[in-house]
Design a protein around this motif. Structure first.
Motif, short mmCIF file in Angstrom:
data_model
loop_
_atom_site.label_atom_id
_atom_site.label_comp_id
_atom_site.label_asym_id
_atom_site.label_seq_id
_atom_site.Cartn_x
_atom_site.Cartn_y
_atom_site.Cartn_z
N VAL A 16 -7.03 6.15 9.88
CA VAL A 16 -6.13 5.14 9.56
C VAL A 16 -6.16 4.67 7.91
CG1 VAL A 16 -5.41 2.76 9.85
CG2 VAL A 16 -6.00 4.10 11.87
N VAL A 17 -5.31 4.65 7.28
CA VAL A 17 -5.23 4.28 5.92
C VAL A 17 -4.26 3.33 5.50
CG1 VAL A 17 -6.25 6.47 4.84
CG2 VAL A 17 -3.68 6.18 5.30
N ARG A 18 -4.83 2.46 4.48
CA ARG A 18 -3.77 1.20 4.24
C ARG A 18 -2.82 1.50 3.18
NH1 ARG A 18 -6.20 -4.62 5.20
NH2 ARG A 18 -6.11 -3.53 7.04
N LEU A 19 -1.51 1.05 3.20
CA LEU A 19 -0.61 1.21 2.09
C LEU A 19 -0.26 -0.24 1.99
CD1 LEU A 19 1.57 2.93 0.34
CD2 LEU A 19 2.82 2.65 2.24
N GLU A 20 -0.62 -0.58 0.39
CA GLU A 20 -0.42 -2.07 -0.07
C GLU A 20 0.78 -1.82 -0.87
OE1 GLU A 20 -4.93 -3.80 -0.31
OE2 GLU A 20 -3.76 -3.16 -2.04
N ARG A 21 1.70 -3.02 -0.79
CA ARG A 21 2.86 -2.99 -1.63
C ARG A 21 2.25 -4.10 -2.81
NH1 ARG A 21 8.25 -2.88 1.60
NH2 ARG A 21 7.73 -2.25 3.74
N ARG A 22 2.47 -3.52 -3.98
CA ARG A 22 2.09 -4.07 -5.31
C ARG A 22 3.41 -4.51 -6.03
NH1 ARG A 22 -2.97 -5.63 -4.50
NH2 ARG A 22 -3.29 -5.75 -6.67
N ALA A 23 3.73 -3.51 -6.77
CA ALA A 23 4.99 -4.00 -7.78
C ALA A 23 6.39 -3.61 -6.86
CB ALA A 23 5.29 -3.54 -8.89
N ILE A 24 6.62 -4.11 -5.75
CA ILE A 24 7.76 -3.86 -5.07
C ILE A 24 7.84 -4.61 -3.95
CG2 ILE A 24 6.61 -2.23 -2.98
CD1 ILE A 24 8.93 -0.24 -3.21
N ASP A 25 9.18 -4.91 -3.72
CA ASP A 25 9.61 -6.12 -2.63
C ASP A 25 8.67 -5.88 -1.12
OD1 ASP A 25 11.74 -8.31 -2.52
OD2 ASP A 25 11.40 -7.41 -0.56
N PRO A 26 8.14 -6.96 -0.78
CA PRO A 26 7.40 -7.03 0.72
C PRO A 26 8.74 -6.26 1.80
CG PRO A 26 7.66 -9.04 0.23
CD PRO A 26 8.06 -8.14 -1.28
N ASN A 27 9.77 -6.33 1.45
CA ASN A 27 11.03 -5.79 2.39
C ASN A 27 11.61 -4.85 1.88
OD1 ASN A 27 10.41 -8.28 4.31
ND2 ASN A 27 11.51 -9.27 2.70
N ALA A 28 11.11 -4.15 1.06
CA ALA A 28 11.87 -2.81 0.58
C ALA A 28 11.71 -1.66 1.70
CB ALA A 28 11.30 -2.24 -0.73
N GLU A 29 12.73 -1.15 1.88
CA GLU A 29 12.69 -0.11 3.05
C GLU A 29 11.96 1.18 2.49
OE1 GLU A 29 16.55 0.75 5.10
OE2 GLU A 29 15.53 2.64 5.98
N LEU A 30 10.71 1.29 3.23
CA LEU A 30 10.22 2.56 2.87
C LEU A 30 9.96 3.45 4.12
CD1 LEU A 30 7.21 0.57 0.97
CD2 LEU A 30 9.39 1.76 -0.09
N HIS A 31 9.72 4.74 3.87
CA HIS A 31 9.36 5.74 5.10
C HIS A 31 8.21 6.48 4.51
CE1 HIS A 31 13.29 4.92 7.27
NE2 HIS A 31 13.67 4.42 6.27
N VAL A 32 7.15 6.71 5.58
CA VAL A 32 6.15 7.68 5.12
C VAL A 32 6.48 9.14 5.81
CG1 VAL A 32 4.14 6.20 4.72
CG2 VAL A 32 4.60 6.50 7.24
N VAL A 33 6.44 10.06 5.10
CA VAL A 33 6.81 11.41 5.52
C VAL A 33 5.57 12.58 5.16
CG1 VAL A 33 8.70 13.44 5.21
CG2 VAL A 33 9.08 10.92 5.12
N SER A 34 5.25 13.24 6.15
CA SER A 34 4.28 14.36 5.88
C SER A 34 5.04 15.64 5.36
CB SER A 34 3.52 14.57 7.07
OG SER A 34 2.73 15.93 6.79
N SER A 35 4.46 16.06 4.21
CA SER A 35 5.06 17.28 3.69
C SER A 35 4.84 18.36 4.34
CB SER A 35 4.44 17.84 2.39
OG SER A 35 3.10 17.83 2.23
N ASP A 36 3.95 18.28 5.48
CA ASP A 36 3.76 19.53 6.45
C ASP A 36 3.11 18.96 7.62
OD1 ASP A 36 3.01 21.76 8.03
OD2 ASP A 36 2.29 22.94 6.53
#
Ligand SMILES: [Zn+2]
Length: 362
Positions: A56-76
């Motif tokens: 488990v790793v943590r993704l922190e939102r810094r200079a981006i809106d807390p509600n911006a739509e984000l997706h995590v995608v593995s390259s493989d």
């Protein structure tokens, strides 16, 4: 979306940041993230995962809106897959914990975990490099030592919580794909000059006898005693080369329960044992610097291989290595580095250690 920003020369905008998903003790499933530096050749932060395990790793939102739509995608996905969030869509809020699965290991198998904006195929706004390591096994043999006086009377045993200490060692090294197998604890009983004490003066004193007691080959032998000598020594580590240098019968690690007022608690002893194992795997202190010129930067203080466990107080934010404190002093961190930062001669520690483990003996 426009960002009004004056730039002279270079300015780096950090939209998102990756970091360890917990504070305090090391954990098998919560790796530290090597997020030191942002320049070539390794621009993105790097994290390690052992094949067949989850992290488990943590993704922190810094200079981006807390509600911006984000997706995590593995390259493989055949190497590393995203377990949570199951659909890859990052929940709103200041941070989100991402659970990964090490599907297929190598030395290592590397993927890019991409954060994409707006949709799963949108522009990439952050990358985490995930290295999936095949399992490399190291065997450790703990010894719980009882030391009696010369006539065999008054024996004092170490009170170390061996199982808890070993779980710290396993948690620290798992993220390099180094899997410690812990042998059953060996109970040793010795008669030395003073009950409970292994003397180290004049060196090696009784240390040589201790390191030849029930020593188990093809494993790292760790001896837990109540005390080492009468001074402030809480531990010794003798790798194979240093056991030769000091004319000792075997390599081995010795940890004391206490030294003067200092009590070696579980987190401290576990971190020390993992550090000494690092020396067995040919790791040295950050950039090979020794006191009084040891490195004092926050990167180095977070590293497992830093010279000092309880660390000099800076009285500012640098005192938080992410691993808690003992007696008001910051604990050393447990990061074993992945990156190879050009200015640090000892970097890329995971690779060095894994190579040393294969080459053996250590
Ligand atoms: Zn050391």
């Amino acid at each position: 979306m426009g960002i009004p920003l004056s730039v002279y020369g270079e300015r780096r905008v950090v939209l998102l940041r990756w970091r360890r998903a917990r504070h305090g003790d090391p954990h098998l499933n919560y790796p530290d993230v090597d997020n030191r530096a942002t320049r070539a050749p390794e621009l993105a932060p790097v994290v390690g995962i052992q094949a067949g395990e989850e992290a488990v790793v943590r993704l922190e939102r810094r200079a981006i809106d807390p509600n911006a739509e984000l997706h995590v995608v593995s390259s493989d996905k055949g190497k590393v897959d995203v377990v949570l969030p199951a659909d890859g869509k990052v929940p709103s809020g200041p941070h989100a914990d991402i659970r990964l699965s090490g599907v297929s290991g190598g030395n290592p198998n590397e993927v890019k975990l991409e954060v994409r904006f707006g949709s799963a195929t949108g522009p990439i706004v952050s990358i985490l490099i995930v290295r999936c390591f095949s399992r490399r096994r190291v065997v450790m043999t703990p010894h719980l030592v009882t030391i009696a006086g010369p006539t065999g009377a008054g024996g004092i045993a170490s009170t170390a919580n061996v199982a808890a200490i070993m779980s710290h060692v396993r948690a620290i090294w798992r993220h390099c794909g180094v899997d410690f197998t812990i042998n059953a604890t060996v109970n040793d009983t010795l008669n030395f000059a003073s009950p409970g004490v292994v003397s180290d003066t004049p060196f090696p004193g009784e240390v040589a006898t201790l390191l030849s007691t029930n020593w188990v080959p093809n494993s790292i032998n760790a001896y837990f005693v109540q005390r080492i000598g009468a001074g402030g020594t809480l531990g010794y580590g003798f790798s194979r080369p240093s056991s030769v240098t000091f004319a000792l019968p075997n390599p081995g690690i010795i940890l004391a329960d206490r030294a003067g007022p200092a009590v070696h608690d579980t987190a401290w002893a576990g971190n020390d044992l993992a550090h000494e194992a690092g020396h067995f795997f040919q790791l040295w202190h950050p950039n090979n610097q020794q006191p009084p010129t040891e490195r004092e930067d926050t990167w180095s203080r977070r590293m497992l291989m830093h010279n000092f466990n309880t660390q000099p107080i800076m009285s500012n934010w640098k005192d938080d290595n992410g691993y808690g404190a003992i007696g008001g002093s910051a604990r050393r961190g447990a990061l074993v580095t992945h990156k190879d930062i050009p200015a640090i001669a000892t970097d890329r520690e995971c690779t060095t250690a894994r190579n040393a483990i294969v080459a053996g003996p250590y």
